[in-house]
Motif scaffolding. Structure first.
Motif, mmCIF file in Angstrom:
data_model
loop_
_atom_site.group_PDB
_atom_site.id
_atom_site.type_symbol
_atom_site.label_atom_id
_atom_site.label_comp_id
_atom_site.label_asym_id
_atom_site.label_seq_id
_atom_site.Cartn_x
_atom_site.Cartn_y
_atom_site.Cartn_z
ATOM 1 N N ARG A 204 34.648 18.887 110.547
ATOM 2 C CA ARG A 204 33.887 17.520 110.049
ATOM 3 C C ARG A 204 34.724 16.226 110.279
ATOM 4 O O ARG A 204 33.905 15.290 110.776
ATOM 5 N N ALA A 205 36.083 16.328 110.227
ATOM 6 C CA ALA A 205 36.697 15.204 110.607
ATOM 7 C C ALA A 205 36.335 14.681 112.426
ATOM 8 O O ALA A 205 36.146 13.668 112.307
ATOM 9 N N ASP B 258 36.816 10.701 103.308
ATOM 10 C CA ASP B 258 35.507 11.221 103.703
ATOM 11 C C ASP B 258 34.542 10.018 103.396
ATOM 12 O O ASP B 258 34.801 8.922 103.042
ATOM 13 N N VAL C 182 37.841 16.512 105.725
ATOM 14 C CA VAL C 182 38.004 15.786 106.615
ATOM 15 C C VAL C 182 39.609 15.546 107.040
ATOM 16 O O VAL C 182 39.919 14.901 107.852
ATOM 17 N N ALA D 12 30.671 16.335 102.198
ATOM 18 C CA ALA D 12 32.381 16.081 101.816
ATOM 19 C C ALA D 12 32.697 17.173 100.974
ATOM 20 O O ALA D 12 31.947 17.918 100.097
ATOM 21 N N GLU D 13 33.817 17.566 101.262
ATOM 22 C CA GLU D 13 34.665 18.556 100.483
ATOM 23 C C GLU D 13 35.016 17.741 99.221
ATOM 24 O O GLU D 13 35.358 16.647 98.944
ATOM 25 N N LEU E 70 31.100 10.535 97.302
ATOM 26 C CA LEU E 70 31.344 10.942 98.597
ATOM 27 C C LEU E 70 29.843 11.549 99.216
ATOM 28 O O LEU E 70 28.922 11.980 98.484
#
Lengths: 393, 353, 369
Positions: free
Chosen positions: A121-122, A190, A311, B157-158, B153
């Motif tokens: 994701r990052a 994020d 991320v 997102a985590e 977020l």
């Protein structure tokens, strides 16, 4: 009227037009002295403190010598005394229009040395941001190049667009120019909620506005008269000088690190590289403008691919690159950016050498400006896209 | 663009684009009249929550411009319990950020392990004199009022660690409740008393629930504040608050003693500490604090007192000199190494014995 | 000899009388006319400048001035006050006297043109017999001021700009004059009032339809307007200013009030050239071809007017002038700058042959019909 003598009637320092030597000659010939004209260090067309010394005869340029270094800030040395977190805040200042892409380069270099796996994701978010940053940069040059040719309006339109993009990026990164959003191993935090929706909407909006630039600038006959056939750069000369980015792509070479040596996830999507034919000012601008479109295409693809997940990853308290060296190159908005990172295992790099695109691009200026007219020099200067901080570092 | 277009069409198109904009709403923001709509993450000014600051100096050390000035002194706090050990604590005297040097990189906010530094989107603090850009503690504290809540977020997102934990807990409880309900349905005649009891036992009395009549002042606090040079009014108010707090703490301790469940208070505190540590994915930075929380029983080096009288660790000293360090540095480092060694020895002895 | 003398006499007799010619004295009318010319000279460029600020702003997706005065209308006044307050710098190497008088040399001719420009029925200071000739002659003197400023600044950029301005003047004076001559031929007079009157009386041969000169001479109109732009150094012909290459050219070294004088010259030039275009091609103070003004009797409804007619005539003229100023602004917003040699090429290879063709066609037509 045949007395061949230099008039020195005026005392130096007091005379009007001091320093101009007069020679009065016969009617048959009227040779004139060449004038050396210093463009810069403070001249609007150099957008920064860049200087070119022109030897002109009338308006015809005999030779052009770029003089660089007015803005040397010693980035490479500064970097040797900063840890990697601090370097990130440092490098997004050498090419201040491509802050995100610069810090991305450093982060990639450190990650490469640490052999660190960055979360998916990052990587996708990094690409998204890098492409928005690219558009941000290109819009600036679309505006400023038109301004250098005397068209004031595109600058305002470009800044309206830039404002929207900056607002978008600010909502995620907190910065408008110096983002400092990367960190080794991923991103600082994020994306905020609604970012993807806004990004999607903005890409649509921008697409609807791009035709305006084509009508206003690219299709304009005066613009074409000022740029077509001006400062043509053959591909082999360009490659030997080391130009990159739109300046090289205009010569017909589709060299782009995103395609030829994909980093992040560029290998998983289609990257279109617009190329020119003649390598003249018009082609350089053409490539620049169409790179915006290409970036929008990439952004749309990223929207479809964006995975969920973390991320960033847990870092030790002090990130230390292991002993060794590495070279990472990325396709910055202006061309190829390379970081040679050498570490002795300490918290700071032992050496950080930058290969900045602007520095290489301006090397083409003496070649391009030879035997052109003075206004063409401005047309060439503007079309070899550079940022002075990126030249002088 | 068609290559075969009539000459002049390009010019006309340009005229068309510009005239089109004449009838559109301008995109100008009327700035002083209209406030810009800035994102919560905007890096405008740095705010200080001075209560959270432990003078760890991380921000000051990490600042690339060295524009954060911190001054502090150590204070000895009397033991909390009878027979306990007196602790030293850092008291923040001065915290200043020189915004004429600051380059707004945000590293200080990023590294702060205790959430004492925050970004605020406020940006209107230009001054006629550059001295005015040095914001002292009071000014930095005032910016705290302008700090917006962090944005939610993105969907992908985590979740932050503490939120994920909380959700996990809620889900566990739900499962438990569902299981209970099923049990209850099976044994319909017997009402489930256990649940009620458990709830009563689990709810440790919070400070706020204990009512204390205000009115008296805490003389100790009052004296301390007066000594610090605070106004009488303020000292009185704070001392009152301190008294109320103390009373509540006392009452609660009594209640807990009555109940006999002595562990309740500790249990309430521990999760809170854990949540504080896990803020914003900076857990790595707070490693020390987390360690301390995880293994409270184990004594650490810092808990051992060693009297050093100038002894140096010859081995370290030689090594450092060989590395080419200056004598002064080598000596001081060697001294520290000696102290460390001694401490370790002592600790080993204690553990062994 | 006799014939030509009588023609001259007839033209003189035909000259219109200004409404400012009050009483029998000499001093009073002259004073009123002076006030009239100066008022026009200082007010109309401000209006034009305000129009430029606002129109340009809106076309560039911004608002233009908003703070000074209602809707920012006093911005240029505020700018003027600022310019007066500024320090007057003269570079050490400059030719001091030439440097000092150059802005005046540019400004005064721009002011003098207003002397002959007719703004309505009887609303003009003078109706010279050679009005058109006078206006064109005066307009080209301004370039002298530019050239002087460029030379005297002792700055290489200014020098290049001055020479460019000189070359531009030579190249564009010719098509400008050739286009104007065609109008004079068609009107049969050089008097600006006479040209307006001739337009009111011009009928398409064989019909009763009244037309302004812009219709038979659309080519000439285009040439005149483009040449006027070039002569004023307005974009896309602003190479003598060229802010991105010559750093404002001949104005580089000027500060304060002298700089303001150059700017005023530019805006006054925009007004006077637009006014000339209106008079030569767009029927002066006529509202529409063949439509007489209210309360006017003589000359196809253009002269001997009631106050209502006078005022509406003036408003119509100024409206037309501002419309042309708007077009100039529009060009500035939309177009990049040409190169000096391209500009010369356009003039010598396109505009001059076309204007000669225009003149020939008009002359032949005038003789035939």
């Amino acid at each position: 009227m045949s007395d061949l003598e230099t008039q020195e009637a005026f005392a130096p320092g007091t005379a009007p037009g001091e320093g101009i030597a007069f020679e009065i000659l016969g009617d048959a010939e009227f040779p004139t002295a060449d004038m050396s004209l210093s463009i810069g260090p403070a001249h609007p067309a150099t957008h920064g403190v860049f200087r070119i010394v022109l030897e002109v005869s009338g308006e015809r340029i005999k030779s052009a010598t770029p003089v660089i270094g007015y803005m040397h800030r010693g980035f490479e040395k500064l970097a040797e005394h900063r840890d990697f977190r601090q370097i990130k805040a440092l490098v997004n200042r050498h090419d201040w229009l491509s802050g995100f892409s610069n810090e991305l380069g450093v982060a990639l270099a450190v990650e490469k040395m640490l052999e660190m796996e960055v979360p998916d994701r990052a990587q996708w978010i990094r690409m998204l941001m890098a492409e928005w940053n690219r558009i941000l940069n290109h819009l600036m040059f679309v505006g400023s190049y038109a301004l250098e040719l005397g068209a004031i309006t595109p600058m305002f339109y470009a800044f309206r667009e830039r404002e929207d993009i900056q607002h978008l990026m600010e909502s995620a990164t907190g910065g408008r120019l110096h983002f400092t959003y990367n960190q080794v191993g991923g991103l600082k935090v994020d994306l905020p909620k609604g970012f993807m929706r806004q990004s999607h909407g903005l890409s649509k909006l921008l697409r609807s506005r791009l035709p305006d630039y084509k009508d206003l600038v690219l299709g304009n006959e005066i613009f074409q008269a000022r740029t077509k056939g001006i400062g043509p750069l053959p591909a082999d000369v360009g490659l030997s000088i080391g130009v990159s980015g739109p300046t090289l792509q205009a010569t017909g070479v589709a060299e782009d690190s995103r395609v030829t040596e994909p980093y992040l996830k560029y290998g998983e999507i289609d990257v279109h590289v617009p190329v020119g034919e003649n390598g003249d000012s018009f082609d350089r601008f053409y490539c620049l403008l169409h790179r915006i479109e290409a970036s929008l295409d990439i952004i749309d693809q990223i929207h479809d691919h964006m995975p969920a997940g973390p991320v960033n990853q847990k870092l030790p308290k002090m990130v230390k690159a292991p002993e060794g060296a590495t070279y990472v190159r990325t396709e910055n908005p202006l061309g190829q950016l390379g970081y040679w990172l050498e570490s002795d295992g300490g918290r700071t790099p032992w050496r950080l050498k930058m290969r900045t695109p602007s520095f290489s691009n301006v090397q083409a200026i003496p070649y391009l400006m030879q035997d052109t007219l003075f206004p063409d020099a401005i047309s060439i200067l503007g079309s070899v896209f550079f940022v002075v901080g990126d030249i002088d570092r | 663009m068609a290559a075969t277009s009539l000459p002049g069409t390009g010019l006309l198109k340009g005229l068309g684009v510009t005239i089109k904009h004449l009838f559109r709403e301008p995109s100008t923001q009327m700035y002083p009249h209209e406030r810009p709509d800035l994102a919560p993450r905007t890096r405008g000014v740095i705010a200080l929550m001075d209560e959270n600051c432990t003078v760890c100096m991380l921000c000051s050390r990490e600042c690339p411009d060295w524009c954060i000035y911190i001054e502090s002194h150590k204070e000895t706090v009397p033991p909390a319990k009878e027979g306990g050990r007196a602790r030293t604590r850092n008291v923040l005297d001065r915290f200043a950020i020189d915004f004429s040097l600051c380059m707004y990189c945000g590293i200080c906010v990023e590294v702060c392990p205790f959430d004492a530094l925050w970004w605020s989107p406020e940006f209107e603090y230009a001054e006629y004199s550059i001295d005015g850009l040095l914001h002292e503690m009071g000014r930095l504290r005032e910016w705290m009022d302008t700090v917006p809540p962090p944005p939610q977020l993105d969907e992908g997102a985590e979740l932050p660690a503490e939120v994920a934990d909380a959700i996990g807990k809620v889900e566990q409880e739900r499962e438990l409740a569902a299981a209970k309900e099923a049990e209850a349905q099976q044994a319909a005649e017997a009402p489930a008393e256990g649940g009620g009891e458990k709830a009563a036992a689990g709810a440790a009395p919070k400070q706020a629930e204990i009512h204390v009549e205000a009115g008296q002042i805490d003389q100790e606090t009052y004296d301390a504040l007066i000594a610090e040079g605070k106004s009488e009014r303020m000292a009185r108010a704070k001392a009152k608050a301190a008294w109320v707090k103390k009373e509540k703490a006392r009452l609660r301790a009594e209640q807990e003693a009555e109940r006999g469940g002595a562990g309740g208070g500790d249990a309430a505190e521990q999760p809170a500490a854990a949540a504080g540590d896990a803020g914003d994915g900076d857990a790595a930075d707070t490693g020390e604090a987390a360690d301390a929380g995880a293994a409270p029983a184990k004594r650490r080096l810092s808990d051992v007192e060693v009297e050093g009288d100038g002894e140096i660790d010859q081995e370290t000293y030689d090594a450092l000199i060989a590395e080419g360090k200056s004598e002064r540095i080598a000596r001081s480092k060697a001294k520290a190494a000696w102290v460390k060694k001694k401490k370790q020895e002592q600790l080993d002895q204690e553990e062994g014995g | 000899m006799m014939e030509s003398a009588s023609v001259t006499a007839e033209v003189i007799v035909a000259q219109a009388v200004s409404i400012f010619d009050v009483g029998d004295g000499f001093v009073l009318p002259v004073l009123i006319k002076l006030v009239f010319v100066l008022a026009l000279f200082f007010v109309l460029p401000l209006v034009g400048g305000y129009l430029e600020h606002k129109a340009m702003g809106r076309m560039q997706a911004r608002r233009g001035p908003v703070e000074a005065g209602p809707f920012g209308s006093l911005q240029l006044v505020a700018d003027g006050i600022k310019f007066i307050q500024k320090e007057d710098l003269i570079p050490r190497a400059a030719d001091k006297w030439v440097f000092a008088i150059a802005p005046g040399v540019a400004l005064v001719p721009a002011m003098l043109i207003f002397l002959v420009l007719p703004f309505g029925p009887g609303v003009f200071a003078l109706d010279l017999e050679l009005g058109l000739f006078y206006a064109l002659a005066a307009s080209s003197v301004s370039v002298l001021g530019v050239l002087m400023g460029g030379w005297a600044s002792a700055n290489k950029f200014s020098l290049i700009a001055g020479l460019r301005a000189g070359a531009q003047l030579i190249a564009y004076e010719l098509p400008l004059i050739l286009a104007a001559i065609a109008v004079a031929v068609q009107a049969g007079t050089l008097s600006l009032v006479g040209i307006v009157e001739a337009q009111a009386n011009f009928l398409i041969p064989g019909t009763e339809i009244n037309l302004w000169f812009v219709f038979p001479q659309i080519l000439g109109f285009g040439i005149f307007f483009v040449a006027a732009l070039a002569e004023l150094s307005r974009p896309p012909f602003d190479m003598p200013i060229g802010d991105s290459e010559l750093v404002f050219g001949y104005m580089t070294e000027y500060t304060g009030i002298k700089y303001a004088m150059y700017m005023l010259t530019e805006y006054a030039g925009m007004i006077s050239m637009s006014a000339l275009t209106v008079v030569l091609y767009l029927g002066g103070w006529q509202l529409l071809p063949g439509v007489p003004l209210p309360g006017c009797e003589a000359g196809g409804g253009l002269f001997d007017c009631s106050p209502v007619g006078v005022i509406s005539g003036v408003l119509i003229t100024i409206g037309k002038i501002m419309a042309l100023v708007f077009v100039m602004v529009w060009f500035r917003v939309a177009f990049p700058r040409l190169r000096e040699d391209q500009l010369q090429r356009i003039s010598w290879l396109v505009l001059i042959p076309l204007s000669l063709l225009n003149l020939a066609v008009i002359t032949v037509a005038k003789v035939v019909f």
